[in-house]
Design a protein around this motif. Structure first.
Motif, mmCIF file in Angstrom:
data_model
loop_
_atom_site.group_PDB
_atom_site.id
_atom_site.type_symbol
_atom_site.label_atom_id
_atom_site.label_comp_id
_atom_site.label_asym_id
_atom_site.label_seq_id
_atom_site.Cartn_x
_atom_site.Cartn_y
_atom_site.Cartn_z
ATOM 1 N N ARG A 143 0.876 -1.176 0.000
ATOM 2 C CA ARG A 143 0.000 0.000 0.000
ATOM 3 C C ARG A 143 0.915 1.228 0.000
ATOM 4 N N TYR A 144 1.503 1.470 -1.161
ATOM 5 C CA TYR A 144 2.629 2.406 -1.247
ATOM 6 C C TYR A 144 2.213 3.867 -1.039
ATOM 7 N N ASP A 145 1.015 4.241 -1.476
ATOM 8 C CA ASP A 145 0.573 5.625 -1.252
ATOM 9 C C ASP A 145 0.458 5.911 0.242
ATOM 10 N N SER A 146 -0.113 4.956 0.978
ATOM 11 C CA SER A 146 -0.240 5.126 2.433
ATOM 12 C C SER A 146 1.136 5.129 3.091
ATOM 13 N N ALA A 147 2.022 4.238 2.607
ATOM 14 C CA ALA A 147 3.381 4.183 3.159
ATOM 15 C C ALA A 147 4.091 5.510 2.931
ATOM 16 N N GLU A 148 3.936 6.066 1.742
ATOM 17 C CA GLU A 148 4.587 7.344 1.424
ATOM 18 C C GLU A 148 4.137 8.440 2.390
ATOM 19 N N ALA A 149 2.844 8.517 2.614
ATOM 20 C CA ALA A 149 2.311 9.552 3.517
ATOM 21 C C ALA A 149 2.867 9.392 4.926
ATOM 22 N N LEU A 150 2.950 8.144 5.386
ATOM 23 C CA LEU A 150 3.444 7.901 6.748
ATOM 24 C C LEU A 150 4.940 8.157 6.870
ATOM 25 N N PHE A 151 5.700 7.766 5.861
ATOM 26 C CA PHE A 151 7.147 8.044 5.912
ATOM 27 C C PHE A 151 7.393 9.557 5.897
ATOM 28 N N ASN A 152 6.603 10.280 5.081
ATOM 29 C CA ASN A 152 6.739 11.738 5.065
ATOM 30 C C ASN A 152 6.406 12.337 6.428
ATOM 31 N N GLU A 153 5.407 11.756 7.083
ATOM 32 C CA GLU A 153 5.042 12.216 8.436
ATOM 33 C C GLU A 153 6.196 11.987 9.403
ATOM 34 N N CYS A 154 6.859 10.842 9.271
ATOM 35 C CA CYS A 154 8.017 10.538 10.127
ATOM 36 C C CYS A 154 9.144 11.531 9.895
ATOM 37 N N ILE A 155 9.418 11.851 8.621
ATOM 38 C CA ILE A 155 10.503 12.769 8.284
ATOM 39 C C ILE A 155 10.177 14.187 8.754
ATOM 40 N N ALA A 156 8.894 14.562 8.688
ATOM 41 C CA ALA A 156 8.483 15.876 9.196
ATOM 42 C C ALA A 156 8.743 15.969 10.694
ATOM 43 N N SER A 157 8.612 14.839 11.366
ATOM 44 C CA SER A 157 8.858 14.801 12.807
ATOM 45 C C SER A 157 10.349 14.799 13.126
ATOM 46 N N ASP A 158 11.135 14.092 12.281
ATOM 47 C CA ASP A 158 12.586 14.000 12.508
ATOM 48 C C ASP A 158 13.269 13.803 11.154
ATOM 49 N N SER A 159 13.775 14.903 10.601
ATOM 50 C CA SER A 159 14.366 14.854 9.257
ATOM 51 C C SER A 159 15.678 14.081 9.208
ATOM 52 N N THR A 160 16.241 13.756 10.369
ATOM 53 C CA THR A 160 17.512 13.015 10.400
ATOM 54 C C THR A 160 17.297 11.516 10.619
ATOM 55 N N ASN A 161 16.049 11.064 10.610
ATOM 56 C CA ASN A 161 15.787 9.639 10.843
ATOM 57 C C ASN A 161 16.097 8.838 9.574
ATOM 58 N N ILE A 162 17.178 8.087 9.633
ATOM 59 C CA ILE A 162 17.654 7.369 8.444
ATOM 60 C C ILE A 162 16.675 6.283 8.013
ATOM 61 N N ARG A 163 16.016 5.639 8.952
ATOM 62 C CA ARG A 163 15.064 4.583 8.605
ATOM 63 C C ARG A 163 13.896 5.135 7.805
ATOM 64 N N ALA A 164 13.439 6.334 8.169
ATOM 65 C CA ALA A 164 12.336 6.964 7.444
ATOM 66 C C ALA A 164 12.789 7.378 6.043
ATOM 67 N N GLN A 165 14.020 7.902 5.934
ATOM 68 C CA GLN A 165 14.557 8.301 4.628
ATOM 69 C C GLN A 165 14.670 7.083 3.705
ATOM 70 N N ILE A 166 15.200 5.985 4.244
ATOM 71 C CA ILE A 166 15.341 4.760 3.454
ATOM 72 C C ILE A 166 13.968 4.236 3.042
ATOM 73 N N GLY A 167 13.041 4.213 3.978
ATOM 74 C CA GLY A 167 11.698 3.724 3.691
ATOM 75 C C GLY A 167 11.013 4.534 2.606
ATOM 76 N N LEU A 168 11.155 5.861 2.673
ATOM 77 C CA LEU A 168 10.521 6.717 1.667
ATOM 78 C C LEU A 168 11.187 6.521 0.300
ATOM 79 N N ALA A 169 12.510 6.370 0.298
ATOM 80 C CA ALA A 169 13.218 6.147 -0.972
ATOM 81 C C ALA A 169 12.760 4.838 -1.617
ATOM 82 N N LYS A 170 12.654 3.781 -0.820
ATOM 83 C CA LYS A 170 12.188 2.491 -1.348
ATOM 84 C C LYS A 170 10.757 2.600 -1.872
ATOM 85 N N THR A 171 9.941 3.362 -1.155
ATOM 86 C CA THR A 171 8.547 3.544 -1.581
ATOM 87 C C THR A 171 8.472 4.283 -2.910
ATOM 88 N N LYS A 172 9.288 5.312 -3.054
ATOM 89 C CA LYS A 172 9.323 6.056 -4.321
ATOM 90 C C LYS A 172 9.759 5.156 -5.473
#
Length: 312
Positions: A17-46
């Motif tokens: 469910r990649y659209d939902s995953a994208e929204a949630l990863f973006n929410e994580c990055i908005a909360s902490d832009s240095t979170n590497i797991r969120a950056q990796i997750g969003l990149a994989k989703t893209k």
């Protein structure tokens, strides 16, 4: 809260469910832009969403946080591979191998680049390097087998396909690869049961139906070949190779009259197909329809004036 958000994002990703995953990863990055797991997750989703250039930017952002993160190096390399930037992709796969020489994904990536660039010998070395680390790595066994087939090292290719099939006996592509190898070795009798096994797994597989039909034709089992070509045409009636194969089978069976309309059907699909023009002309000649045969040979020569057989 961030931990929960990441868990939910990863769950959405696993559920495709990649659209939902994208929204949630973006929410994580908005909360902490240095979170590497969120950056990796969003990149994989893209990557999954097909936003390849955006994914590349995200891998760059992740590597800015952790320049030696192997997952990010591999992610960026694979994204560059998708963008057909093979030189740049090679650099990042190699950068990963400097950090971890036994990184299987990096070696597989290099092998795939070698295949794309036509460096078959280098690809073979890369596949062997992976298999030295993981002897049953399925992607590498299949990659090695196909590379050996391309290198015309048929005994090695057959052995690699057979090894793969001991691990995954229901893999249609491995059966197809082994069947093609047997054909290259002119071992048509051994190829035939391999096509049958593949068809048992995928009864409407176009490659297998065509492969079986052509193999039966080579074995001079004309009734079986005709049935196989007809089975293919029932699924894909506009395939000119199947029309040609069936016409040639009819000729071998002595059914020259039945072959003529098949050549005409093939020409209806591709009016300038040289094999079909010659096939029709020769069939008309055998039927002693000399005016029509002459016209058909002339039609072929108008398009292919260097065709010696048409002059003959």
């Amino acid at each position: 809260k961030l931990k929960v958000c990441l868990q939910e994002a990863n769950l959405m990703f696993k559920q495709e469910r990649y659209d939902s995953a994208e929204a949630l990863f973006n929410e994580c990055i908005a909360s902490d832009s240095t979170n590497i797991r969120a950056q990796i997750g969003l990149a994989k989703t893209k990557n999954k969403l097909g936003d390849i250039k955006e994914a590349l930017s995200l891998w760059n952002a992740a590597l800015a946080l952790e320049p030696e993160n192997q997952a990010c190096l591999i992610g960026k390399a694979n994204t560059l591979f998708q963008l057909e930037q093979y030189y740049e992709a090679t650099a990042f796969f190699n950068a990963c191998l400097v950090l971890c020489p036994e990184n299987v994904n990096a070696r597989i990536g290099l092998a795939r680049i070698n295949v794309k660039t036509g460096d078959k010998e280098d690809a073979l070395s890369s596949w062997n390097a992976v298999l030295a680390i993981e002897p049953e790595n399925q992607a590498s066994l299949m990659g090695k087998a196909n590379t050996l087939l391309q290198l015309e090292q048929y005994d090695g290719a057959a052995a690699a396909f057979e090894t793969y099939l001991t691990i995954r006996p229901a893999n249609v592509n491995a059966h197809i690869g082994l069947a093609r190898t047997k054909i290259k070795q002119s071992n048509f009798a051994d190829a035939l049961p391999l096509w049958d096994r593949a068809l048992a797994l995928g009864p409407e597989n176009h490659t297998c139906l065509m492969g079986k039909a052509n193999t039966l034709l080579q074995l001079e089992q004309y009734d079986g070949a005709a049935a196989a070509f007809n089975a293919y045409l029932a699924i894909h009636p506009a395939n000119i190779n199947a029309q040609i194969g069936l016409a040639r089978t009819k000729i071998k069976q002595g059914d020259v009259e039945d072959a003529v309309p098949l050549w005409e059907e093939a020409l209806g699909l591709e009016p300038e197909n040289q094999a079909s023009l010659m096939g029709k002309a020769n069939a008309l000649l055998r039927l002693e329809l000399y005016d029509e045969a002459t016209a058909a040979f002339n039609a072929c020569l108008a398009l292919y004036p260097e065709n010696i057989n048409a002059y003959i």
